[in-house]
Design a protein around this motif. Structure first.
Motif, PDB file in Angstrom:
ATOM      1  N   ILE A 213      41.054  40.995  44.750  1.00  0.00           N
ATOM      2  CA  ILE A 213      41.879  39.953  44.133  1.00  0.00           C
ATOM      3  C   ILE A 213      43.348  40.368  44.144  1.00  0.00           C
ATOM      4  CG2 ILE A 213      42.405  38.826  41.939  1.00  0.00           C
ATOM      5  CD1 ILE A 213      39.399  38.766  41.385  1.00  0.00           C
ATOM      6  N   ARG A 217      46.266  38.317  46.034  1.00  0.00           N
ATOM      7  CA  ARG A 217      47.469  37.787  45.386  1.00  0.00           C
ATOM      8  C   ARG A 217      48.735  38.275  46.063  1.00  0.00           C
ATOM      9  NH1 ARG A 217      45.550  38.739  39.102  1.00  0.00           N
ATOM     10  NH2 ARG A 217      44.232  36.864  38.934  1.00  0.00           N
ATOM     11  N   THR A 307      41.540  31.221  44.672  1.00  0.00           N
ATOM     12  CA  THR A 307      42.646  31.322  45.625  1.00  0.00           C
ATOM     13  C   THR A 307      42.891  32.749  46.102  1.00  0.00           C
ATOM     14  OG1 THR A 307      43.695  29.449  44.494  1.00  0.00           O
ATOM     15  CG2 THR A 307      45.053  30.741  45.997  1.00  0.00           C
ATOM     16  N   ALA A 308      42.936  33.709  45.172  1.00  0.00           N
ATOM     17  CA  ALA A 308      43.234  35.091  45.562  1.00  0.00           C
ATOM     18  C   ALA A 308      42.142  35.650  46.465  1.00  0.00           C
ATOM     19  CB  ALA A 308      43.399  35.961  44.322  1.00  0.00           C
ATOM     20  N   GLN A 311      42.563  34.120  49.958  1.00  0.00           N
ATOM     21  CA  GLN A 311      43.615  34.757  50.751  1.00  0.00           C
ATOM     22  C   GLN A 311      43.160  36.133  51.259  1.00  0.00           C
ATOM     23  OE1 GLN A 311      45.894  33.073  51.742  1.00  0.00           O
ATOM     24  NE2 GLN A 311      46.580  31.586  50.227  1.00  0.00           N
TER      25      GLN A 311
END
Length: 492
Positions: A213, A217, A307-308, A311
């Protein structure tokens, strides 16, 4: 990438593997301890036959035990005569057995081959005749008679030997033997290993997830792949991607640009050069596997991909594609891949995946094992090695043929070695196979709900619409595979 999160991910992966190994060891010990037969782990019965007066355990492998705590465990031995003579089995100090069989022709078991089973013996000559074994008083444990005879013996300090004979001390011993072992500490050991292993595993998984994570980020989204960007949207300032009427652009775009002037021989040593990347990717892919499971639960309950984690996982795929493009999935460039999860505008290979606004709650349960099966069969045909088996009379022999993509890349490499040129048509085909593989990976890794097309998009100007794409569009196109300085091309 922030060093703290990298270290967290690495330690998380190491602790997870260590904890998993300990937990498996504990579970195995628990299964062994739960075996029937009074907690003994017993071997299958094996036949032994010698023409001498006695069969003994190996002298070099005699049961030699020192400083044994009380009630540490025990041994169970079973013998069943396979002839009409009653059998005797006993265990005694090695020195007493040596005196009893001194000058007597007997056989020592030297070695056992398990598969296939074969006993190796050593004959010890002698002319004497032994007395009946049951009349001796030095046995620590013994049994004799017809049928199956069994002895149970608690492990005790000393040097011990096992003796199997006919009860009447006649020559020609033919028996079926079984051996079992019981350890009193196995139950507590199993519980301890299982609990410690699960605790370490949980700690490692938590570190892995938080490390991933943190790295996610710190990874800026690629243009056109950021959360909130419509599917198929181009990067800011890039030309729109033209499509045929009714045609949909798959929301994962694999790009690769064939470099001019590739080295003839560098591909011969790239397997060494990519070793640092392979080491890093081992940890990254472990994090990818763990966080994909976490993302699956998040999608199941919320309908959104964190989201993290998105990515990070896209970054792992992107990193893998750059290394694959440099190495033996394409050999499309001699430029060394960057150690980065982010998109690199000046590197000739990239992968972008559009962030999904919503995902199906239930589809996550059937994507990778049911819906993706047709694609997985095709991907297996592209990447799997064909193995054939034949029996030569003694054993099975396998012959393995390389994968399709491996053969294509090898052909391209050999042509490059002798001509200094990479055949463009061959490159387009290789990129098409890689594109299919990564689309299926994107789908099975839960990034998108759109089903991958059954289409081998090889690159090149297949349609006028695609031929009109400007050089600004590759970052938003599904695939760009043009040599540097040559006409660009795109395939949705």
């Amino acid at each position: 990438m922030k060093p703290g999160f990298v270290i967290m991910l690495i330690f998380g992966a190491i602790l997870s593997l260590l904890g998993f190994s300990l937990a498996i060891a504990g579970a195995t010990a628990a299964v062994v301890n739960a075996q029937d037969d009074d907690g003994y782990l017993t071997s299958p019965a094996r036949s032994f036959s010698v023409q001498t007066y006695a069969l003994t355990s190996p002298r070099m492998g005699s049961i030699e035990i020192q400083d044994v705590p009380a009630e540490i465990g025990g041994v169970r031995l079973r013998a069943a005569s396979t002839s009409a003579v009653d059998v005797f089995i006993g265990i005694a100090p090695q020195a007493d057995v040596d005196r009893y069989l001194a000058g007597v022709n007997h056989t020592e078991l030297r070695n056992l081959d398990i598969s296939p089973f074969r006993a190796v013996y050593r004959d010890i000559p002698g002319s004497g005749t032994p007395e009946a074994p049951g009349d001796q008083d030095f046995w620590a444990s013994s049994a004799e008679g017809s049928g199956t005879q069994q002895i149970d013996w608690d492990l005790t300090s000393g040097r011990w030997a096992v003796v199997v004979m006919n009860a009447d001390a006649s020559p020609g011993v033919s028996v079926a033997l079984q051996a079992g072992v019981r350890f009193a500490f196995l139950g507590p050991l199993a519980v301890g290993l299982l609990l410690v292993g699960l605790l370490i595993l949980l700690t490692g998984l938590v570190l892995t997830v938080f490390g991933a994570i943190g790295l996610g980020r710190g990874t800026p989204p690629a243009p056109g792949a950021a959360p909130g960007t419509p599917v198929g949207a181009s990067a800011p300032g890039a030309a729109a991607v033209p499509t045929a009427p009714g045609e949909r652009i798959f929301p994962a775009r694999l790009t690769g640009t064939l470099d001019e002037g590739l080295s003839r021989w560098l591909w011969l040593v790239k397997w060494i050069l990519i070793f640092p990347h392979v080491v890093v990717l081992l940890f990254l892919w472990f994090g990818f596997f763990v966080t994909t499971i976490v993302a699956g639960f998040a999608i199941l309950f919320t309908g959104r991909y964190p989201t993290a984690i998105f990515q990070f996982n896209v970054g792992v795929l992107r990193w893998s594609w750059r290394v694959s493009f440099y190495a033996y999935s394409a050999l499309g460039t001699d430029r060394y891949p960057p150690f980065s999860l982010t998109s690199s505008a000046d590197y000739p290979a990239d992968l972008q995946v559009d962030y999904p606004q919503r995902l199906s709650h239930g589809l996550v349960l059937v994507k990778w094992w049911l819906l993706a099966i047709p694609h997985l069969v095709i991907v297996a045909a592209f990447t799997g090695s064909a193995t054939t088996w034949r029996y030569d009379g003694d054993d099975w022999i396998s012959n393995t043929a390389p994968s399709l993509i491996g053969v294509l890349v090898l052909v391209a490499a050999v042509i490059l070695l002798f001509t200094g040129r990479y055949r463009r048509s061959l490159f387009d085909l290789i990129l098409g196979i890689n594109r299919w593989i990564f689309r299926v990976t994107v789908y099975t890794a839960l990034f998108r709900d759109e089903y991958p097309p059954f289409r081998l998009d090889q690159g090149g100007g297949d349609t006028p619409a695609r031929a009109q794409i400007t050089p600004a569009a590759p970052a938003a196109s599904d695939a760009s595979v043009a040599p540097a300085g040559g006409p660009p091309s795109s395939m949705p």
